[in-house]
Design a protein around this motif. Structure first.
Motif, mmCIF file in Angstrom:
data_model
loop_
_atom_site.group_PDB
_atom_site.id
_atom_site.type_symbol
_atom_site.label_atom_id
_atom_site.label_comp_id
_atom_site.label_asym_id
_atom_site.label_seq_id
_atom_site.Cartn_x
_atom_site.Cartn_y
_atom_site.Cartn_z
ATOM 1 N N LEU A 71 0.846 -1.195 -0.115
ATOM 2 C CA LEU A 71 -0.048 -0.041 -0.036
ATOM 3 C C LEU A 71 0.869 1.320 0.108
ATOM 4 C CD1 LEU A 71 -2.969 1.335 0.403
ATOM 5 C CD2 LEU A 71 -2.142 1.462 2.939
ATOM 6 N N THR A 72 0.779 2.033 -0.863
ATOM 7 C CA THR A 72 1.476 3.338 -1.047
ATOM 8 C C THR A 72 0.360 4.401 -0.918
ATOM 9 O OG1 THR A 72 1.651 3.453 -3.468
ATOM 10 C CG2 THR A 72 3.619 2.220 -2.197
ATOM 11 N N LEU A 73 0.740 5.477 -0.544
ATOM 12 C CA LEU A 73 -0.089 6.659 -0.225
ATOM 13 C C LEU A 73 0.933 7.882 -0.877
ATOM 14 C CD1 LEU A 73 -1.593 6.239 3.359
ATOM 15 C CD2 LEU A 73 -2.696 5.355 1.155
ATOM 16 N N GLU A 74 0.213 9.040 -1.560
ATOM 17 C CA GLU A 74 0.772 10.110 -2.068
ATOM 18 C C GLU A 74 -0.353 11.208 -1.744
ATOM 19 O OE1 GLU A 74 2.531 9.934 -5.973
ATOM 20 O OE2 GLU A 74 2.022 7.805 -6.038
ATOM 21 N N GLU A 75 0.097 12.140 -1.219
ATOM 22 C CA GLU A 75 -0.762 13.457 -0.936
ATOM 23 C C GLU A 75 -0.493 14.470 -1.847
ATOM 24 O OE1 GLU A 75 -2.459 16.211 2.560
ATOM 25 O OE2 GLU A 75 -0.982 14.798 3.088
ATOM 26 N N SER A 76 -1.696 14.928 -2.059
ATOM 27 C CA SER A 76 -1.469 16.249 -3.212
ATOM 28 C C SER A 76 -2.762 17.101 -2.969
ATOM 29 C CB SER A 76 -1.583 15.653 -4.638
ATOM 30 O OG SER A 76 -1.485 16.924 -5.613
ATOM 31 N N GLU A 77 -2.594 18.169 -2.658
ATOM 32 C CA GLU A 77 -3.840 19.238 -2.378
ATOM 33 C C GLU A 77 -4.752 18.777 -1.478
ATOM 34 O OE1 GLU A 77 -4.911 20.884 -6.291
ATOM 35 O OE2 GLU A 77 -3.070 21.218 -6.910
ATOM 36 N N GLY A 78 -4.442 18.139 -0.224
ATOM 37 C CA GLY A 78 -5.307 17.669 0.696
ATOM 38 C C GLY A 78 -5.898 16.110 0.254
ATOM 39 N N LYS A 79 -5.656 15.880 -0.674
ATOM 40 C CA LYS A 79 -6.254 14.532 -1.175
ATOM 41 C C LYS A 79 -5.143 13.491 -1.100
ATOM 42 C CE LYS A 79 -10.116 16.517 -3.968
ATOM 43 N NZ LYS A 79 -10.807 16.285 -5.335
ATOM 44 N N THR A 80 -5.591 12.150 -1.003
ATOM 45 C CA THR A 80 -4.548 11.068 -1.127
ATOM 46 C C THR A 80 -4.739 10.045 -2.271
ATOM 47 O OG1 THR A 80 -4.169 11.337 1.319
ATOM 48 C CG2 THR A 80 -3.455 9.337 0.411
ATOM 49 N N LEU A 81 -3.672 9.825 -3.061
ATOM 50 C CA LEU A 81 -3.680 8.724 -4.227
ATOM 51 C C LEU A 81 -3.570 7.442 -3.549
ATOM 52 C CD1 LEU A 81 -4.038 7.432 -6.862
ATOM 53 C CD2 LEU A 81 -1.883 8.035 -7.102
ATOM 54 N N LEU A 82 -4.130 6.614 -3.260
ATOM 55 C CA LEU A 82 -3.806 5.260 -2.798
ATOM 56 C C LEU A 82 -3.779 4.474 -3.784
ATOM 57 C CD1 LEU A 82 -6.177 3.503 -0.204
ATOM 58 C CD2 LEU A 82 -5.639 2.278 -2.213
ATOM 59 N N THR A 83 -2.683 3.390 -3.774
ATOM 60 C CA THR A 83 -2.072 2.471 -4.689
ATOM 61 C C THR A 83 -1.984 1.005 -3.908
ATOM 62 O OG1 THR A 83 -1.140 4.224 -6.294
ATOM 63 C CG2 THR A 83 -0.700 1.659 -6.475
ATOM 64 N N LEU A 84 -2.740 0.162 -4.089
ATOM 65 C CA LEU A 84 -2.633 -1.011 -3.550
ATOM 66 C C LEU A 84 -2.158 -2.116 -4.800
ATOM 67 C CD1 LEU A 84 -2.804 -2.611 -1.028
ATOM 68 C CD2 LEU A 84 -5.211 -3.120 -1.447
ATOM 69 N N THR A 85 -1.163 -2.699 -4.417
ATOM 70 C CA THR A 85 -0.411 -3.865 -5.498
ATOM 71 C C THR A 85 -0.653 -5.050 -4.570
ATOM 72 O OG1 THR A 85 1.064 -1.877 -6.353
ATOM 73 C CG2 THR A 85 1.258 -4.377 -6.889
ATOM 74 N N ALA A 86 -1.225 -6.039 -5.159
ATOM 75 C CA ALA A 86 -1.393 -7.393 -4.269
ATOM 76 C C ALA A 86 -0.835 -8.288 -5.414
ATOM 77 C CB ALA A 86 -2.750 -7.830 -3.929
ATOM 78 N N ALA A 87 -0.066 -9.327 -5.002
ATOM 79 C CA ALA A 87 0.378 -10.368 -5.825
ATOM 80 C C ALA A 87 0.712 -11.785 -5.054
ATOM 81 C CB ALA A 87 1.745 -10.167 -6.556
ATOM 82 N N PRO A 88 0.261 -12.895 -5.372
ATOM 83 C CA PRO A 88 0.395 -14.160 -4.573
ATOM 84 C C PRO A 88 2.256 -14.336 -4.574
ATOM 85 C CG PRO A 88 -0.569 -14.693 -6.839
ATOM 86 C CD PRO A 88 -0.247 -13.175 -6.726
#
Length: 165
Positions: free
Chosen positions: A112-129
């Motif tokens: 899970l990575t989070l990036e903030e920009s202008e008070g909002k957060t881009l969530l990226t979740l990468t999942a792999a077996p």
């Protein structure tokens, strides 16, 4: 040795909340119990220890039945990264097969990575077996679309939780 595959599921969502609030929603026992899981489900936390090697062990009750789940945390970089292995489990925390698919991988690595920009957060979740057989990897890959739909509902619950904070 942990081996990942190239069959990753990548989910992205922009959340109308600052990065620290989103990180806390993923790393707080009470918060996770309020939003994690399919829409309409209830989560009861059995164990929560946010340290490398620590666990989020929970019971989930949903329209599809009851099950136990487990996150094993491996990396915690506040406020922008969380790495954990997710699994189905029994009440005692022993890994089990998924209740719906007998060839579901026993372990799925989540970044899970989070990036903030202008008070909002881009969530990226990468999942792999990880440590998966070819059959397990195929089941995981074949169910990407279904997982995207399931996570969409979970992320709606996350958004609702964040809007009340």
């Amino acid at each position: 040795m942990t081996q990942t595959t190239n069959q990753s599921l990548v989910l992205r969502r922009t959340l109308n909340a600052p990065i620290r609030m989103v990180f806390n929603a993923w790393t707080d026992r009470e918060a996770l119990a309020q939003w994690w899981g399919p829409q309409g489900s209830t989560v009861t936390v059995k164990e929560f220890n946010l340290t490398p090697g620590g666990l989020f062990h929970y019971h989930l009750n949903s329209q599809h039945g009851e099950m136990w789940g487990l996150f094993k945390f491996s990396e915690i970089n506040e406020p922008d990264k969380l790495v954990f292995v997710s699994s189905f489990s029994d009440e005692d925390g022993n890994l089990t097969r998924g209740p719906f698919f007998p060839n579901w991988p026993l372990e799925v690595l989540n970044v899970l990575t989070l990036e903030e920009s202008e008070g909002k957060t881009l969530l990226t979740l990468t999942a792999a077996p990880i440590n998966a057989t070819d059959d397990e990897t195929k089941v995981f890959t074949d169910l990407h679309q279904s997982m995207q739909q399931g996570y969409a509902g979970t992320f709606v619950q996350l958004e609702n939780y964040l809007s009340k904070q």
